[in-house]
Write a protein that holds these residues in place. Structure first.
Motif, mmCIF file in Angstrom:
data_model
loop_
_atom_site.group_PDB
_atom_site.id
_atom_site.type_symbol
_atom_site.label_atom_id
_atom_site.label_comp_id
_atom_site.label_asym_id
_atom_site.label_seq_id
_atom_site.Cartn_x
_atom_site.Cartn_y
_atom_site.Cartn_z
ATOM 1 N N GLU A 26 -6.487 -1.852 5.620
ATOM 2 C CA GLU A 26 -5.397 -1.639 6.645
ATOM 3 C C GLU A 26 -4.514 -0.226 6.482
ATOM 4 N N ALA A 27 -4.440 -0.013 5.039
ATOM 5 C CA ALA A 27 -3.869 1.357 4.923
ATOM 6 C C ALA A 27 -4.801 2.550 4.977
ATOM 7 N N GLN A 28 -6.118 2.225 4.861
ATOM 8 C CA GLN A 28 -7.134 3.435 4.995
ATOM 9 C C GLN A 28 -6.961 3.631 6.554
ATOM 10 N N ARG A 29 -6.768 2.598 7.371
ATOM 11 C CA ARG A 29 -7.102 2.701 8.863
ATOM 12 C C ARG A 29 -5.698 3.706 9.213
ATOM 13 N N ILE A 30 -4.585 3.295 8.769
ATOM 14 C CA ILE A 30 -3.355 4.255 9.109
ATOM 15 C C ILE A 30 -3.441 5.654 8.578
ATOM 16 N N PHE A 57 5.238 4.045 2.744
ATOM 17 C CA PHE A 57 4.952 2.526 2.145
ATOM 18 C C PHE A 57 4.509 1.518 2.695
ATOM 19 N N MET A 58 3.706 0.788 2.879
ATOM 20 C CA MET A 58 3.404 -0.307 3.891
ATOM 21 C C MET A 58 3.325 -1.634 3.126
ATOM 22 N N SER A 87 0.679 -1.232 0.044
ATOM 23 C CA SER A 87 -0.051 0.153 0.069
ATOM 24 C C SER A 87 0.973 1.138 0.198
ATOM 25 N N ILE A 88 0.252 2.397 -0.480
ATOM 26 C CA ILE A 88 1.058 3.510 -0.681
ATOM 27 C C ILE A 88 0.071 4.503 -0.219
#
Length: 274
Positions: A208-212, A200-201, A145-146
């Motif tokens: 998960e990226a949206q949560r962060i 970068f994840m 994820s970006i």
């Protein structure tokens, strides 16, 4: 024994037979009491040196000696001695204090990889830093994820209050973003340019990226208001995720996250979009 360098002499039985005053001054555990002792025992604090001493040949290694009262960094050089005299001397170990050189190299490396203003990874090194995570995700056939981040109304702040305050805003935001990313396993943050940041994840789904991303947005909203501008800061955030098969394909995700970020800005800012 006198010599300009710190030096310890080891005989064919692996025992210390001599050393000069400089060696005693550099490494306090080297004193007259270790004469006749096995060098492997005396230098057991340095595993890499011990390994080299087992089969001594011309070689050198850097060691951290701060835990034994010596310099932070020393260069140890093993040098076999000429045995024409047919005596029992086999090799010498020379020591050089390389602390300043080591710190200079660390400083050069830091500034080569970091953004001068924020201390985050710069754009060039960001791409280097994410390579292991991309490779791991490719091997596991998992998503990466970006997250793209832009400070809302930053140009207006710069124009109204000057670049000095603009720099303060960038540093403040970078500090908060980095602090919140630290707790996320393997996530990497960098300054992408201007008032844009990138995260970068590896092995992270879109959810998960949206949560962060939402966590980052809220962390900026919660920042203390800078007294010079007397208004809260907020960010627009774009998120993209997907599987990639080659490193170069990360650019596609960055582009998607960038588009999502501008979608957030067009929608009024202070939000996360995909």
């Amino acid at each position: 024994m006198s010599m300009r360098e710190s030096c310890v002499i080891v005989d064919e039985n692996g025992r210390i037979v001599d050393m000069n005053q400089k060696a005693k001054e550099m490494l306090p555990f080297l004193n007259s009491g270790v004469i006749g002792e096995k060098a492997l025992d005396v230098f057991s604090i340095f595993p890499s040196l011990i390994e080299a001493m087992i089969h001594p040949k011309e070689q050198e290694m850097e060691l951290n000696a701060s835990s034994v009262g010596g310099p932070e960094w020393i260069l140890a050089k093993i040098s076999p001695l000429n045995d024409d005299r047919k005596d029992s001397i086999v090799y010498a170990i020379f020591f050089e204090d390389t602390t300043e050189r080591h710190r200079m190299l660390e400083s050069l490396q830091y500034y080569a990889t970091r953004d001068d203003l924020t201390g985050l990874f710069n754009r060039r090194y960001f791409y280097e830093a994410i390579k292991p995570g991309i490779e791991a995700s490719i091997n596991k056939v998992s998503e990466v994820s970006i997250i793209m981040i832009d400070i809302d109304s930053f140009k207006e702040v710069n124009d109204a209050y000057g670049h000095a305050l603009g720099d303060k805003v960038l540093r403040s935001c970078a500090k908060v973003l980095a602090a919140n990313i630290e707790s996320e396993s393997d996530a990497i943050i960098g300054r992408f340019g201007g008032d844009e940041f990138i995260v970068f994840m590896p092995e992270a789904s879109l959810e998960e990226a949206q949560r962060i991303a939402e966590k980052l947005r809220l962390s900026v909203v919660a920042m203390p208001i800078l007294e010079e501008i007397e208004r809260p800061l907020h960010i627009s955030v774009g998120v993209a995720a997907g599987q990639i098969e080659r490193f170069e394909e990360i650019e596609m995700l960055i582009s998607k996250a960038d588009d999502a970020m501008y979608k957030a800005k067009r929608s009024g800012g202070n939000r996360v979009c995909t």
